[in-house]
Enzyme design. Sequence first.
Site, PDB file in Angstrom:
ATOM      1  N   ILE A   8       0.838  -1.204   0.000  1.00 52.91           N
ATOM      2  CA  ILE A   8       0.000   0.000   0.000  1.00 52.91           C
ATOM      3  C   ILE A   8       0.871   1.252   0.000  1.00 52.91           C
ATOM      4  O   ILE A   8       0.607   2.214  -0.732  1.00 52.91           O
ATOM      5  CB  ILE A   8      -0.954  -0.009   1.208  1.00 52.91           C
ATOM      6  CG1 ILE A   8      -1.938  -1.174   1.078  1.00 52.91           C
ATOM      7  CG2 ILE A   8      -1.709   1.317   1.318  1.00 52.91           C
ATOM      8  CD1 ILE A   8      -2.811  -1.398   2.289  1.00 52.91           C
ATOM      9  N   ASP A  43      11.328   2.479   6.200  1.00 52.77           N
ATOM     10  CA  ASP A  43      10.886   1.094   6.251  1.00 52.77           C
ATOM     11  C   ASP A  43      12.115   0.238   6.525  1.00 52.77           C
ATOM     12  O   ASP A  43      13.082   0.274   5.749  1.00 52.77           O
ATOM     13  CB  ASP A  43      10.248   0.688   4.916  1.00 52.77           C
ATOM     14  CG  ASP A  43       9.599  -0.689   4.968  1.00 52.77           C
ATOM     15  OD1 ASP A  43      10.194  -1.598   5.580  1.00 52.77           O
ATOM     16  OD2 ASP A  43       8.515  -0.862   4.403  1.00 52.77           O
ATOM     17  N   CYS A  88      -4.298   5.933   7.895  1.00 55.12           N
ATOM     18  CA  CYS A  88      -5.311   5.039   7.330  1.00 55.12           C
ATOM     19  C   CYS A  88      -4.849   3.592   7.428  1.00 55.12           C
ATOM     20  O   CYS A  88      -5.305   2.734   6.662  1.00 55.12           O
ATOM     21  CB  CYS A  88      -5.603   5.403   5.875  1.00 55.12           C
ATOM     22  SG  CYS A  88      -6.332   7.025   5.659  1.00 55.12           S
ATOM     23  N   ASP A 105      -8.479   7.512   9.784  1.00 55.92           N
ATOM     24  CA  ASP A 105      -9.499   6.536   9.409  1.00 55.92           C
ATOM     25  C   ASP A 105      -9.554   5.387  10.404  1.00 55.92           C
ATOM     26  O   ASP A 105     -10.471   4.574  10.369  1.00 55.92           O
ATOM     27  CB  ASP A 105      -9.206   5.998   7.993  1.00 55.92           C
ATOM     28  CG  ASP A 105     -10.292   5.078   7.472  1.00 55.92           C
ATOM     29  OD1 ASP A 105     -11.481   5.454   7.583  1.00 55.92           O
ATOM     30  OD2 ASP A 105      -9.967   3.986   6.971  1.00 55.92           O
ATOM     31  N   GLU A 113     -11.814   0.613  18.420  1.00 54.33           N
ATOM     32  CA  GLU A 113     -12.885   0.673  17.417  1.00 54.33           C
ATOM     33  C   GLU A 113     -13.984  -0.313  17.778  1.00 54.33           C
ATOM     34  O   GLU A 113     -13.707  -1.379  18.330  1.00 54.33           O
ATOM     35  CB  GLU A 113     -12.317   0.350  16.027  1.00 54.33           C
ATOM     36  CG  GLU A 113     -11.346   1.398  15.513  1.00 54.33           C
ATOM     37  CD  GLU A 113     -10.883   1.122  14.084  1.00 54.33           C
ATOM     38  OE1 GLU A 113     -11.368   0.141  13.474  1.00 54.33           O
ATOM     39  OE2 GLU A 113     -10.048   1.890  13.581  1.00 54.33           O
ATOM     40  N   HIS A 171     -13.152   3.987   9.530  1.00 46.79           N
ATOM     41  CA  HIS A 171     -12.408   2.855   8.961  1.00 46.79           C
ATOM     42  C   HIS A 171     -12.940   2.495   7.572  1.00 46.79           C
ATOM     43  O   HIS A 171     -13.377   1.365   7.314  1.00 46.79           O
ATOM     44  CB  HIS A 171     -12.472   1.642   9.887  1.00 46.79           C
ATOM     45  CG  HIS A 171     -11.282   0.737   9.739  1.00 46.79           C
ATOM     46  ND1 HIS A 171     -10.693   0.081  10.795  1.00 46.79           N
ATOM     47  CD2 HIS A 171     -10.541   0.391   8.652  1.00 46.79           C
ATOM     48  CE1 HIS A 171      -9.674  -0.635  10.365  1.00 46.79           C
ATOM     49  NE2 HIS A 171      -9.574  -0.469   9.067  1.00 46.79           N
ATOM     50  N   LEU A 172     -12.821   3.470   6.667  1.00 46.84           N
ATOM     51  CA  LEU A 172     -13.336   3.315   5.303  1.00 46.84           C
ATOM     52  C   LEU A 172     -12.252   2.954   4.289  1.00 46.84           C
ATOM     53  O   LEU A 172     -12.522   2.961   3.087  1.00 46.84           O
ATOM     54  CB  LEU A 172     -14.011   4.622   4.859  1.00 46.84           C
ATOM     55  CG  LEU A 172     -15.213   5.102   5.675  1.00 46.84           C
ATOM     56  CD1 LEU A 172     -15.730   6.416   5.114  1.00 46.84           C
ATOM     57  CD2 LEU A 172     -16.311   4.055   5.688  1.00 46.84           C
ATOM     58  N   GLY A 173     -11.047   2.647   4.752  1.00 47.11           N
ATOM     59  CA  GLY A 173      -9.938   2.430   3.834  1.00 47.11           C
ATOM     60  C   GLY A 173     -10.235   1.455   2.716  1.00 47.11           C
ATOM     61  O   GLY A 173      -9.828   1.665   1.569  1.00 47.11           O
ATOM     62  N   ALA A 174     -10.962   0.381   3.025  1.00 48.58           N
ATOM     63  CA  ALA A 174     -11.253  -0.635   2.000  1.00 48.58           C
ATOM     64  C   ALA A 174     -12.683  -0.543   1.497  1.00 48.58           C
ATOM     65  O   ALA A 174     -13.153  -1.430   0.786  1.00 48.58           O
ATOM     66  CB  ALA A 174     -11.003  -2.026   2.576  1.00 48.58           C
TER      67      ALA A 174
END
Length: 529
Positions: free
Chosen positions: A153, A172, A231, A257, A262, A280-283
């Site tokens: 991602i 990373d 997100c 997000d 939650e 939590h609308l990422g997907a």
Amino acid sequence: MPKVLVSDKLSETAVQIFRDRGVEVDYLPDLGKDKEKLAEVIGQYDGLAIRSATKVTEKLLEQAANLKVIGRAGIGVDNVDIPAASKKGVIVMNTPFGNSVTTAEHAIAMMFAVARQLPEASVSTHAGKWEKNRFMGVELFNKTLGVIGAGNIGSIVIDRALGLHMKVLAYDPFLSEDRAKELGVTKVELDDLQGKSDFITFHVPLTDKTRNILSREAIGKLKKGVRIINCARGGLVDEEALAEALKDGRVAGAAFDVFAVEPATESPLFNLPNVVVTPHLGAATTEAQENVALQVAEQMSDYLLTGAVQNALNMPSVTAEEAAVMGPWIKLAAHLGAFVGQMTDEPIKAINVLYDGVVSEMNLNALNAAVIAGVMKASNPDVNMVSAPVMAKDRGVQVSTTKQDKAGAYEGYVKVTCVTETRERSIAGTVFSDGKPRFIQIRGINVDAEVGSHMLYTRNKDVPGVIGALGMTLGDLGVNIANFTLGRAANGADAIAILYLDEAISDEALATLQNTGKFLQARRLQFEV
């Protein structure tokens, strides 16, 4: 004919895939919310297709007498008790890459929203106000975006950000210089990223290493006026400390997000100016939901009808014939990878695997995948044998395999070497006649060590008194030693100890041990045995 229960909402197209492939399917999308009713009927089914509403607990699995596979349409499997499923012999599959673009796009959308204060401006205008001067935004053009996590991602976000002519910094642990150049980003350390970025976005899983990666202390070092986007996972950011920084103006805005708890009915970030929040609308796009539904239907059908395994979290991708012979060796490969992964904090450039003797004639792709997954699990617990090689490739990690005829005292063995900029770390192991994996060499030192759930590894100079100090210190800390294995290179050279503990040693106990000054290294290790 195999029978599948769909207990959450999947598209009709996905349900039809089961039927077209010759799998009987019951589509009961509300059943997952009724735990008692689900437990009553689950024993009838060979497969269970779910999203997030259905909770697959150990108690439910006890009633699943015929269940062979669980398919999660999506990446997250927090609602599945994977160890319990493994004990029952139930395969757990997910669809790790079906919603990558959607999640990345949501992060970009949130960045735009917080840069231009779009939600607040919309509410104001709907209210009949015309507050043009109130909502002064900033451009993304030529700003510096810090991306924490440059995997699947994260790399999509990087691509989109470069298209917006942003300067991109990336942190990373598994990102190599070559991969950074290929992505077009500047690879930096975390402190540099946090201090130089105008926007910061997170694309890492929640682990012990990433929890509160943006801590109160780190927030105090951020560039003034930075905007924070999350997100990925709740818990990566100290929400309370961020709220304080937003109130005093050190942080100009935030877009979240995901939240530490939650469903998030309350949060320190709620109702603050220039804070954009979504549930939590990422997907949550039509395309992503359709993609993961179709993928899980195909994967489950393949397994139930042909035995093929894809995107399994608890089983290697091997044929039925190979599994009986390779099972113990796959466990060994995963343990060897997990050992070097947990021992290595620097970015990994290469993973080299040597197969000797009988194991060299097996399915090395599956064994390599097990090694890589073991290495990667240290930083990403969601990784599996299918996604691990893709993840390694995305990060520029070179994987090489060497085969050789029997060259030692064992019928076969596997040696894994992990290469970073500054060092190489290696471990070798074999499978004895009892079918149990063993570590047989660490740092070139011969040992005979079984694999335990909770282990402590120490390295020291081979001088008198160290083992006694180790036992005394752990005893004073209340740490019980179930067993131990010792090894040394030569008299007076490096020596190692592997201790088997009843439970994981605490951070405090580990720090106390290290502070004795007697050990060159002390590391907590955990394995799925």
